[in-house]
Design an enzyme around this catalytic site. Structure first.
Site, PDB file in Angstrom:
ATOM      1  CD  GLU A 129     -10.851   3.933   4.701  1.00  0.00           C
ATOM      2  OE1 GLU A 129     -11.328   4.555   5.694  1.00  0.00           O
ATOM      3  OE2 GLU A 129     -11.209   4.419   3.859  1.00  0.00           O
ATOM      4  CB  SER A 135      -7.231 -10.483 -12.486  1.00  0.00           C
ATOM      5  OG  SER A 135      -8.517 -10.671 -11.394  1.00  0.00           O
ATOM      6  CG  ASP A 195     -10.195   4.704  -1.834  1.00  0.00           C
ATOM      7  OD1 ASP A 195     -10.784   3.807  -1.269  1.00  0.00           O
ATOM      8  OD2 ASP A 195      -9.000   5.932  -0.621  1.00  0.00           O
ATOM      9  CG  ASP A 200     -13.251   7.765   1.725  1.00  0.00           C
ATOM     10  OD1 ASP A 200     -12.615   6.763   1.100  1.00  0.00           O
ATOM     11  OD2 ASP A 200     -13.446   8.711   1.831  1.00  0.00           O
TER      12      ASP A 200
END
Length: 821
Positions: free
Chosen positions: A195, A263, A335, A338
């Site tokens: 972000e 990974s 996600d 924030d």
């Protein structure tokens, strides 16, 4: 003269004797803490005798009659071999490193205190299920039994590092294990950094449309356009959003951008297996350290034997297998973070703007004790969105308008985190369906969990998924105003919203951190994924044969062919291959022709013994820098890893992306071929200055050394030669055998992030399963087990992963018997 010579001889001899005595004393004190594996000791706190058999790689096989005693044994062996590592992780989570290291770690402690990870771990303890509470308490008892043994026996304080950094060792608590899980979530988190870099890049670019080039979305439909960051936040922000250059804070657990979790994991159903049983391979990627994050262990539970990779401090086999189930994890890139821009009340800085007006911060003071300095008092503040972060981390000062602060919403900040319960439950699950049900307890870090039992396979995204409003201004991709109701989280989505793939028709599931699903926001999972390249090679290897074996899975796990190189070289060199007349020897043109001739015959294999990978990597690095430097200014330094999708967009001129090739501050209009040629010359100059001009003699492994460095002693003169482990390695940023490079000068291609654990499990013959640790079992640098597995790991070899205790006894390096008094 003779008298002078005799005295000089005596002085030198005396100095040598004193030096030998000093070294002997240091060695004696250090070796006192070496664990003894062959012994019998009465131990309070156990319900029956425990036998710990160390096989020839020092992997402990913990044989106990109850689960409580098995977890006690695991705590004991973790503390035997990795006590310093465990205490360091606990101190990091608590924000108490400065008590040991002074002001060097103040920034790290300040961030960890503001995140409140340890208090949240304490709050989470009562929310664990009964069997996990038993495991946590028994594990803590085992750790503390070893600490008591060290204190009573004068065993060198448990590790050599404790002599250098003398601090009391507090007893281990159940909350400590939960805190380490949260600490790992912080190490694996990357969306916060994404972000910030997206916001800074948005501010730096004159043409907002170019943001989709340099920070491209993964291919696929359903991605909505982004607003300009400057339109989201009030107040002036500099165009280039410069921040003061600073080194990564000492012992900071936050991974630099591009070095968070990664990974590979892939599984085959019985009808895709030559042996008729299910197959599973897993190699979780983390930052390389000495010792490794991983510790191999076997436990005998009431539900059966369990073996695999554990993390010291956590009472669970995090990746591995039982007699009826095997499980693997990869970073999901969901996600789950924030950032919010919070407006301060100009008349009262203790208030911030909320949807209904000004609200008071939730605040408390926290005192950070600092060795050799006065303590520092930090005021911790929380908004409804989450904790307020210091401006000094994550480059937040570059995106924070005056009169504002930044807060963080993150799933790992839950005070009811049951991730440890899910990990413990997974070890006891009888089949894939039971494991899927147990996995709903995972909160953070979010992972792709790949499962096999003896007849079926599955993969599921596990972890809490934030519920966002469909009207969210930035869809969670940019820091957004925290007072806007549509930007705030609205709890968590139900767990059935997590993508799940059970018994697929094709008989193969896998994940390389690639995009796994394409759903419209807000059910999208993520806009930013960790891989767009390795998955191409994985698909080719999986579909290249009808059935697979343990060996074919090992071959895929160790594959070093770069699909990025195969895609990009024909694009960036299309106007350079075999063009022009032969240039005179010793000229830049001649060196360029030699490099191109080598690359023309190369298949993209990032082999440590070959020169082509180094030429290719240096060329791409110089090329990306030339493409972005005039547009981004100093921000270009933060794009320190090549983004193949960006380079491909530019050279294919997707949506006008070839505009990046023109240097705006030059009089002429450069083409992409011009920039490619100049970048190759740049790369060859750098290679010549660093490694020499004999291109055919270059070795990728000389640049791509695996950096298993001791986090504390790794920079100490003399000691660093004993505690650091360096290895020439194959692979690269975009190969299945991934060796993520540092991206930082003066050694941009050092391997700093790779698979510290590899395992391949075959249920056609479970005891033929194999695994490996990147360094060794011991965290004690005087132990032969400190690095004995490292060369096997480097060569792509494994050790047996068998639950047969007689096999472990046959070549054991010691048997420890903990007997009930």
């Amino acid at each position: 003269m003779a008298v002078l010579f005799r005295w000089l001889f005596r002085l030198v001899s005396g100095a040598l004797v004193l030096g030998v005595l000093a070294i002997s004393l240091v060695y004696y004190l250090g070796s006192r803490s070496l664990p003894v594996y062959d012994k019998t000791r009465a131990m309070a706190g156990i319900t029956a005798d425990i036998e710990i058999v160390r096989d020839n790689a020092a992997v402990p096989h913990i044989m106990a009659l109850s689960d409580r005693d098995a977890f006690f044994g695991l705590g004991y062996v973790h503390a035997q071999d990795r006590l310093w590592q465990m205490m360091m992780m606990r101190r990091t989570a608590q924000g108490r490193l400065s008590e040991v290291f002074g002001v060097r770690t103040l920034e790290t402690d300040t961030l960890l205190r503001r995140l409140d990870l340890y208090p949240l771990a304490v709050q989470s303890v009562p929310f664990q299920d009964a069997r996990t509470l038993d495991a946590l308490e028994s594990y803590a008892a085992g750790v503390n039994a070893r600490i008591d043994e060290i204190n009573e026996g004068g065993l060198g304080r448990g590790a050599p590092e404790f002599f250098l950094f003398n601090q009391p060792i507090a007893p281990w608590q159940p909350a400590d294990s939960i805190a380490i899980v949260k600490l790992m979530a912080l190490q694996l988190a990357g969306h916060l950094q994404d972000e910030v870099i997206r916001a800074r890049t948005s501010l730096a670019l004159e043409d907002a449309a170019r943001l989709a080039d340099i920070l491209p979305d993964m291919p696929g439909a359903g991605i909505a356009a982004l607003p300009d960051y400057a339109a989201l936040v009030p107040g002036p922000l500099p165009r280039f959003a410069e921040t003061p250059a600073r080194d990564h804070a000492f012992l900071m657990p936050v991974a630099p951008r591009g070095l968070a979790g990664a990974s590979n994991a892939f599984a085959a159903a019985p009808d895709r297996s030559a042996g008729g049983g299910t197959l599973l391979a897993n190699d979780p990627h983390l930052g390389l350290t000495a010792p490794s994050t991983w510790y191999l262990a076997r436990l005998q539970l009431q539900s059966g034997g369990v073996i695999g990779g554990t993390v010291p401090g956590i009472p669970a086999v995090m990746v591995g297998r039982s007699e009826q189930l095997a499980w693997a994890v990869t970073s999901s890139y969901m996600d789950d973070q924030d950032l919010y821009i919070e407006e301060l009340n100009p008349d009262n800085p203790e208030q911030y703007r909320a949807p209904d007006g000004w609200a008071e911060f939730r605040s408390r003071r926290s005192i950070i004790e600092i060795k050799d300095s006065a303590p520092v008092t930090v005021t911790l503040r929380w908004t409804d969105n989450g904790p307020v972060l210091p401006r000094s981390v994550y480059d937040l000062e570059a995106i924070t308008p005056p009169g504002h602060v930044v807060s963080l919403a993150w799933t790992a900040l839950s005070p009811q985190d049951t991730s440890v319960s899910a990990a413990v439950g997974l070890m006891m699950a009888e089949d894939v369906d039971a494991a899927l049900a147990v996995s709903d307890g995972y909160v953070a870090p979010s992972q792709m969990l790949t499962l096999i039992d003896r007849s079926s396979i599955a993969m599921k995204l596990v972890g809490a998924m934030p519920r966002r409003d469909s009207a969210h201004q930035s869809q969670g991709r940019l820091p957004s105003p925290g007072w806007r109701p549509e930007n705030r989280w609205q709890g968590m989505l139900p767990r059935d919203a997590n993508p799940t793939f059970i018994r697929p028709v094709g008989g193969i599931v896998g994940n390389t951190n690639n995009k796994v699903i394409d759903r419209p926001f807000p059910l999208h999972v993520s806009f930013d994924w960790g891989d767009s390249q390795r998955v191409q090679r994985w698909q080719a290897l999986m579909q290249g044969r009808e059935v697979h074996t343990r060996e074919s899975f090992i071959e895929a796990q160790l594959d070093t062919v770069s699909p990025a190189a195969r895609t990009l070289l024909p694009l960036i060199g299309r106007d350079l291959w075999f063009t022009g007349e032969a240039a005179p020897g010793g000229t830049p043109e001649r060196q360029r022709q030699r490099a191109l001739a080598l690359l023309a015959d190369w298949n993209g294999e990032m082999n440590e013994h070959m020169p082509e990978p180094l030429i290719y990597a240096a060329w791409l690095r110089a090329l990306q820098d030339r493409l972005i430097r005039d547009d981004l200014g100093p921000l270009a330094d933060d794009f320190d890893h090549v983004e193949p999708l960006f380079v491909e967009r530019v050279f294919r001129d997707i949506d006008g992306a070839s505009e990046w090739c023109d240097i705006k501050r030059s009089a002429r209009e450069e083409t992409c071929s011009d920039i490619s040629r100049l970048a190759l010359d740049d790369a060859l100059v750098w290679i010549g200055e660093t490694y020499g001009t004999a291109l055919e003699s270059l070795r990728w492994g000389d640049a791509h050394q695996a950096m298993h460095d001791h986090p504390v002693l790794g920079e100490v003169p003399l000691l660093r030669h004993f505690v650091n482990i360096r290895q020439s390695t194959s692979g690269g940023d975009h190969t299945l055998q991934r060796g993520r490079t540092s991206g930082r000068d003066p050694h941009p291609f050092r391997n700093v992030h790779a698979a510290g654990y590899r395992g391949v499990y075959d249920f056609a013959d479970p005891d033929s399963s194999v695994f490996i640790n990147a360094t060794g079992q011991s965290g004690h640098f005087l132990s032969r087990h400190y690095d004995d597995l490292g060369q096997l790991w480097r060569r792509g070899e494994y050790i047996p992963m068998s639950l047969d205790v007689d096999l472990a006894r046959a070549a054991s390096v010691g048997v420890t018997r903990l007997v009930k008094p």
